[in-house]
Write a protein that holds these residues in place. Structure first.
Motif, PDB file in Angstrom:
ATOM      1  N   GLY A 117       0.791  -1.224   0.000  1.00 55.75           N
ATOM      2  CA  GLY A 117       0.000   0.000   0.000  1.00 55.75           C
ATOM      3  C   GLY A 117       0.820   1.269   0.000  1.00 55.75           C
ATOM      4  N   HIS A 118       0.347   2.268   0.748  1.00 57.24           N
ATOM      5  CA  HIS A 118       1.003   3.573   0.742  1.00 57.24           C
ATOM      6  C   HIS A 118       2.372   3.524   1.407  1.00 57.24           C
ATOM      7  CE1 HIS A 118      -2.310   5.763  -1.061  1.00 57.24           C
ATOM      8  NE2 HIS A 118      -3.135   5.157  -0.246  1.00 57.24           N
ATOM      9  N   THR A 119       2.588   2.541   2.283  1.00 55.54           N
ATOM     10  CA  THR A 119       3.925   2.380   2.870  1.00 55.54           C
ATOM     11  C   THR A 119       4.941   2.060   1.784  1.00 55.54           C
ATOM     12  OG1 THR A 119       3.011   1.603   4.970  1.00 55.54           O
ATOM     13  CG2 THR A 119       5.302   1.029   4.494  1.00 55.54           C
ATOM     14  N   GLY A 120       4.592   1.124   0.907  1.00 57.53           N
ATOM     15  CA  GLY A 120       5.488   0.783  -0.187  1.00 57.53           C
ATOM     16  C   GLY A 120       5.690   1.939  -1.135  1.00 57.53           C
ATOM     17  N   GLU A 121       4.616   2.681  -1.407  1.00 56.57           N
ATOM     18  CA  GLU A 121       4.722   3.825  -2.313  1.00 56.57           C
ATOM     19  C   GLU A 121       5.646   4.892  -1.735  1.00 56.57           C
ATOM     20  OE1 GLU A 121       2.020   7.185  -4.638  1.00 56.57           O
ATOM     21  OE2 GLU A 121       1.051   5.753  -3.293  1.00 56.57           O
ATOM     22  N   ASP A 122       5.496   5.183  -0.448  1.00 57.65           N
ATOM     23  CA  ASP A 122       6.345   6.200   0.180  1.00 57.65           C
ATOM     24  C   ASP A 122       7.812   5.784   0.139  1.00 57.65           C
ATOM     25  OD1 ASP A 122       4.102   7.690   0.711  1.00 57.65           O
ATOM     26  OD2 ASP A 122       3.946   7.073   2.816  1.00 57.65           O
ATOM     27  N   ALA A 123       8.068   4.499   0.403  1.00 59.59           N
ATOM     28  CA  ALA A 123       9.447   4.016   0.392  1.00 59.59           C
ATOM     29  C   ALA A 123      10.041   4.104  -1.015  1.00 59.59           C
ATOM     30  CB  ALA A 123       9.501   2.577   0.908  1.00 59.59           C
ATOM     31  N   LEU A 124       9.261   3.684  -2.019  1.00 60.20           N
ATOM     32  CA  LEU A 124       9.764   3.706  -3.387  1.00 60.20           C
ATOM     33  C   LEU A 124       9.931   5.136  -3.888  1.00 60.20           C
ATOM     34  CD1 LEU A 124      10.702   1.879  -5.625  1.00 60.20           C
ATOM     35  CD2 LEU A 124       8.326   1.645  -6.395  1.00 60.20           C
ATOM     36  N   ASP A 125       9.027   6.024  -3.500  1.00 65.87           N
ATOM     37  CA  ASP A 125       9.154   7.430  -3.877  1.00 65.87           C
ATOM     38  C   ASP A 125      10.436   8.015  -3.304  1.00 65.87           C
ATOM     39  OD1 ASP A 125       8.303  10.006  -4.904  1.00 65.87           O
ATOM     40  OD2 ASP A 125       7.740  10.528  -2.852  1.00 65.87           O
ATOM     41  N   ASP A 126      10.750   7.667  -2.073  1.00 67.09           N
ATOM     42  CA  ASP A 126      11.965   8.175  -1.450  1.00 67.09           C
ATOM     43  C   ASP A 126      13.217   7.653  -2.166  1.00 67.09           C
ATOM     44  OD1 ASP A 126      13.239   9.672   0.741  1.00 67.09           O
ATOM     45  OD2 ASP A 126      13.938   7.708   1.404  1.00 67.09           O
ATOM     46  N   LYS A 127      13.206   6.361  -2.519  1.00 62.63           N
ATOM     47  CA  LYS A 127      14.363   5.796  -3.221  1.00 62.63           C
ATOM     48  C   LYS A 127      14.512   6.379  -4.620  1.00 62.63           C
ATOM     49  CE  LYS A 127      16.651   3.258  -1.624  1.00 62.63           C
ATOM     50  NZ  LYS A 127      17.762   3.402  -0.647  1.00 62.63           N
ATOM     51  N   MET A 128      13.392   6.778  -5.237  1.00 64.89           N
ATOM     52  CA  MET A 128      13.419   7.300  -6.610  1.00 64.89           C
ATOM     53  C   MET A 128      13.579   8.816  -6.674  1.00 64.89           C
ATOM     54  SD  MET A 128      13.273   5.011  -8.987  1.00 64.89           S
ATOM     55  CE  MET A 128      12.657   5.975 -10.375  1.00 64.89           C
ATOM     56  N   LYS A 129      13.727   9.480  -5.536  1.00 65.99           N
ATOM     57  CA  LYS A 129      13.818  10.942  -5.524  1.00 65.99           C
ATOM     58  C   LYS A 129      14.877  11.484  -6.488  1.00 65.99           C
ATOM     59  CE  LYS A 129      10.911  13.086  -2.665  1.00 65.99           C
ATOM     60  NZ  LYS A 129       9.861  12.063  -2.602  1.00 65.99           N
ATOM     61  N   PRO A 130      16.081  10.873  -6.580  1.00 63.97           N
ATOM     62  CA  PRO A 130      17.068  11.430  -7.519  1.00 63.97           C
ATOM     63  C   PRO A 130      16.661  11.325  -8.989  1.00 63.97           C
ATOM     64  CG  PRO A 130      18.109   9.974  -5.894  1.00 63.97           C
ATOM     65  CD  PRO A 130      16.633   9.768  -5.778  1.00 63.97           C
TER      66      PRO A 130
END
Length: 411
Positions: A117-130
């Protein structure tokens, strides 16, 4: 294509399509032109393509609130999407819109969600920030325009313009008329696709898309209560203290004074859905009566969302959401599981990015030689498509951690 038959108003059931509804005979078409079906409208074909896609099947093992391993009776993204589609059809029927289009948008709206869910999305968004971040709505568009590979002539599902518009903008416009992002920068995937197939990002979406959007709110507000009660993290006594469910339970108690808690919970859920649906219908009809839109474009250019709760219901819904965040989504037991889920997504991303050979064939080819942006986006595509169960297994394969072994199944 000739227009589909318009049903007579028989007082209950189908009614003639309104002038402001999307007419499948006037669809703006598909990115890749295809012959029309002699037996199905474009929106019916979209719905069928969505249901038969790999991404739709994967929703079966993607979390709604509780991680998939926590029990077989909790909602998943698949059951949630089906429930949203049912409510969206009910709203579209009452408002004389195209039910098939509303259903298609409802069924596809969660395609881009990551595992957990949104936990996975937040984590992936953080890793993809660059590399531009990660957005589940933009990912849904990537899935249906690029990542699904079922057809000989094109990538994606080649859905009609109206279904894609609803997918991208069901929560409202993404840009101002001056081209600035309304809620921050518009994800690159959406901008890139819109440059090829204009999604008119500064306009509102169709009434059918608006039906799907509010159906999502209605569904998860009711069904998260149901799952919360099933898990034991919520109780009927707690719900009696919240305005909307409290009023409903009071009426249930009056009519069924000795009703067992399980049935009382189901009565709460179904009555809450009914109350919210009827409120939206009445509110939308008032707006439509005032605006008098004579075409779908009149809806898009109205400058506001027409399918909404009334002011009173909107306040009740906001209060209910605040209660669910405080008592369910941020419950200590749920938070602990989500910490483990966050770690799984972050560590898998790092492992695949460092060594694409950890990914299966069809994903890893050439990534060891690709630049960082391409590699990161492909890793994100692979991770986002995972189910909860597959992500857990992959993490155990690579790290051997058994992160979730310590969590008891909630029953």
């Amino acid at each position: 294509m000739s227009a589909p038959p318009v049903f007579e108003d028989i007082g209950f059931g189908y009614r003639p399509r309104a002038a402001y509804a999307c007419d499948p005979a006037k669809s703006r078409g598909r990115f890749y032109p295809e012959p029309e079906s002699p037996t199905r409208t474009p929106y019916q074909r979209d719905r069928d393509r969505i249901i038969h896609s790999t991404a739709f099947r994967r929703l079966k093992h993607k979390t709604q609130v509780f991680i998939a391993h926590e029990g077989d009776h909790y909602r998943t993204r698949l059951t949630h999407s089906i429930e949203v589609a049912q409510i969206a059809r009910a709203l579209a029927r009452a408002l004389r819109c195209d039910e098939d289009l509303a259903e298609a948008i409802a069924l596809v709206h969660d395609f881009g969600h990551t595992p957990f869910g949104h936990t996975g999305e937040d984590a992936l968004d953080d890793k993809m920030k660059p590399w531009g971040g990660f957005d589940h709505n933009a990912q849904s568009l990537r899935v249906v325009t690029r990542l699904e590979r079922r057809y000989a002539e094109f990538d994606g599902l080649n859905l009609s313009w109206e279904t894609l518009e609803g997918l991208v903008k069901h929560n409202g416009p993404l840009e101002t008329r001056g081209g600035e992002g309304i809620d921050g920068p518009v994800p690159k995937a959406i901008l890139d696709y819109s440059a090829l197939h204009d999604m008119e990002l500064s306009r509102h979406a169709s009434l059918e898309a608006q039906c799907a959007a509010i159906a999502d709110d209605i569904a998860y507000n009711a069904h998260d209560i149901d799952d919360g009660l099933r898990s034991g993290l919520l109780t009927l006594e707690m719900m009696r203290e919240v305005a909307l469910p409290g009023r409903i339970l009071e009426k249930v108690d009056e009519r069924y004074p000795r009703l067992d808690p399980v049935r009382a919970g189901h009565e709460l859920m179904r009555r809450q859905i009914t109350v919210m649906v009827e409120d939206v219908i009445n509110s939308a009809q008032e707006k439509l009566l005032a605006a008098k839109p004579a075409s779908p474009d009149d809806v898009r250019d109205a400058g506001y969302t027409m399918v909404t709760f009334s002011q009173t219901m909107a306040l009740d819904e906001k209060t209910l959401k605040s209660f669910l965040y405080a008592n369910l989504y941020r419950h200590p037991e749920v938070v602990e599981v989500r910490k483990a889920a966050d770690r799984v997504v972050r560590e898998l991303f790092d492992a695949y990015f460092a060594d694409p050979r950890e990914m299966p064939e069809g994903w890893r080819e050439g990534l060891d030689r690709a630049d960082e942006r391409i590699r990161a986006r492909d890793v994100a595509d692979f991770l986002a498509g995972m189910t909860d169960t597959y992500a857990i297994k992959e993490h155990e394969r690579i790290f051997g951690s058994g992160l979730f072994d310590r969590f008891a199944v909630l029953r």
